[in-house]
Design a protein around this motif. Sequence first.
Motif, PDB file in Angstrom:
ATOM      1  N   LEU B  11      89.841  32.616   9.478  1.00 34.19           N
ATOM      2  CA  LEU B  11      90.785  32.053  10.445  1.00 34.19           C
ATOM      3  C   LEU B  11      90.285  32.379  11.838  1.00 34.19           C
ATOM      4  CD1 LEU B  11      93.488  30.659  11.033  1.00 34.19           C
ATOM      5  CD2 LEU B  11      94.608  32.875  10.749  1.00 34.19           C
ATOM      6  N   SER B  12      90.124  31.342  12.643  1.00 28.66           N
ATOM      7  CA  SER B  12      89.616  31.512  13.995  1.00 28.66           C
ATOM      8  C   SER B  12      90.653  30.981  14.972  1.00 28.66           C
ATOM      9  CB  SER B  12      88.290  30.756  14.142  1.00 28.66           C
ATOM     10  OG  SER B  12      87.726  30.970  15.399  1.00 28.66           O
ATOM     11  N   VAL B  13      91.070  31.807  15.929  1.00 31.53           N
ATOM     12  CA  VAL B  13      92.084  31.394  16.898  1.00 31.53           C
ATOM     13  C   VAL B  13      91.652  31.814  18.302  1.00 31.53           C
ATOM     14  CG1 VAL B  13      93.944  31.559  15.205  1.00 31.53           C
ATOM     15  CG2 VAL B  13      93.440  33.517  16.674  1.00 31.53           C
ATOM     16  N   VAL B  20      98.563  32.858  11.150  1.00 31.02           N
ATOM     17  CA  VAL B  20      99.402  32.962   9.954  1.00 31.02           C
ATOM     18  C   VAL B  20      98.500  33.055   8.727  1.00 31.02           C
ATOM     19  CG1 VAL B  20     101.183  31.894   8.528  1.00 31.02           C
ATOM     20  CG2 VAL B  20     101.226  31.598  11.028  1.00 31.02           C
ATOM     21  N   ILE B  21      98.753  34.030   7.900  1.00 26.30           N
ATOM     22  CA  ILE B  21      98.006  34.219   6.652  1.00 26.30           C
ATOM     23  C   ILE B  21      99.027  34.214   5.513  1.00 26.30           C
ATOM     24  CG2 ILE B  21      96.461  35.722   5.354  1.00 26.30           C
ATOM     25  CD1 ILE B  21      95.630  36.964   8.067  1.00 26.30           C
ATOM     26  N   ASP B  84      92.611  42.217  17.548  1.00 26.22           N
ATOM     27  CA  ASP B  84      93.213  41.864  16.258  1.00 26.22           C
ATOM     28  C   ASP B  84      92.158  41.360  15.273  1.00 26.22           C
ATOM     29  OD1 ASP B  84      96.121  40.417  17.896  1.00 26.22           O
ATOM     30  OD2 ASP B  84      95.811  42.466  17.151  1.00 26.22           O
ATOM     31  N   SER B  85      90.955  41.087  15.766  1.00 25.31           N
ATOM     32  CA  SER B  85      89.886  40.589  14.897  1.00 25.31           C
ATOM     33  C   SER B  85      89.547  41.646  13.845  1.00 25.31           C
ATOM     34  CB  SER B  85      88.643  40.263  15.715  1.00 25.31           C
ATOM     35  OG  SER B  85      88.895  39.232  16.637  1.00 25.31           O
ATOM     36  N   VAL B 111      89.517  36.433  16.752  1.00 29.10           N
ATOM     37  CA  VAL B 111      90.268  36.024  17.935  1.00 29.10           C
ATOM     38  C   VAL B 111      89.290  35.909  19.095  1.00 29.10           C
ATOM     39  CG1 VAL B 111      92.152  36.553  19.513  1.00 29.10           C
ATOM     40  CG2 VAL B 111      92.312  37.221  17.097  1.00 29.10           C
ATOM     41  N   HIS B 112      89.135  34.682  19.601  1.00 29.90           N
ATOM     42  CA  HIS B 112      88.177  34.426  20.680  1.00 29.90           C
ATOM     43  C   HIS B 112      88.838  34.644  22.036  1.00 29.90           C
ATOM     44  CE1 HIS B 112      85.246  32.749  17.895  1.00 29.90           C
ATOM     45  NE2 HIS B 112      86.243  32.125  17.310  1.00 29.90           N
ATOM     46  N   PRO B 113      88.157  35.403  22.920  1.00 32.13           N
ATOM     47  CA  PRO B 113      88.734  35.646  24.263  1.00 32.13           C
ATOM     48  C   PRO B 113      88.820  34.343  25.071  1.00 32.13           C
ATOM     49  CG  PRO B 113      86.810  37.039  23.867  1.00 32.13           C
ATOM     50  CD  PRO B 113      86.894  36.081  22.721  1.00 32.13           C
TER      51      PRO B 113
END
Lengths: 114, 113
Positions: B11-13, B20-21, B84-85, B111-113
């Motif tokens: 999951l990449s956000v 959501v998992i 959170d990554s 989680v990408h900055p």
Amino acid sequence: NAGVMQNPRHLVRRRGQEARLRCSPMKGHSHVYWYRQLPEEGLKFMVYLQKENIIDESGMPKERFSAEFPKEGPSILRIQQVVRGDSAAYFCASFPGQGVSEAFFGQGTRLTVV
Amino acid sequence: GENVEQHPSTLSVQEGDSAVIKCTYSDSASNYFPWYKQELGKRPQLIIDIRSNVGEKKDQRIAVTLNKTAKHFSLHITETQPEDSAVYFCAGAGGTSYGKLTFGQGTILTVHP
């Protein structure tokens, strides 16, 4: 949860050797669970022990693996005649007892079989 | 025995988005559902758990929901941050022994900055 101590943190064994992994539960905890985590997988239950008793070993391979939790000293997971497929991270979790409470994991032992 | 399925596997956000998992379980006797966060080379750490007598639980940016009828539970992380990554695992346990956990396969959250 820094109280659950596992050693060694890293262990390298040649094929055919024996590996002994140790787990000292948190003070006051009398229940220990061992889990194995293969690379890029989830943790798999292996065995549940109380002092001097194996309660549930349904996740243990039938051969070469054994576990104990003596009256004195740490819990030991023993792997005889290791093979490359035994390479994994082995975690123990300590528990105060049955009922509603959290399991505390140790830092794990990363076993590499060469 | 219990079987726990977890989705998605990755999951990449973007930072600030929600993640959501979802997990499903097979054993209706399971009554304890923890979520663990595992960083590379480290031990699993409990981030939140829920018991079967509760439908939802929240702790700051993290929430878990449980649908006993459908046998599924979900982890919700709001306002995600790069820290959170990690890999997130759901698990289930039943009876009176909450140490015998059946884990899902894990979700790699980035989680990408």
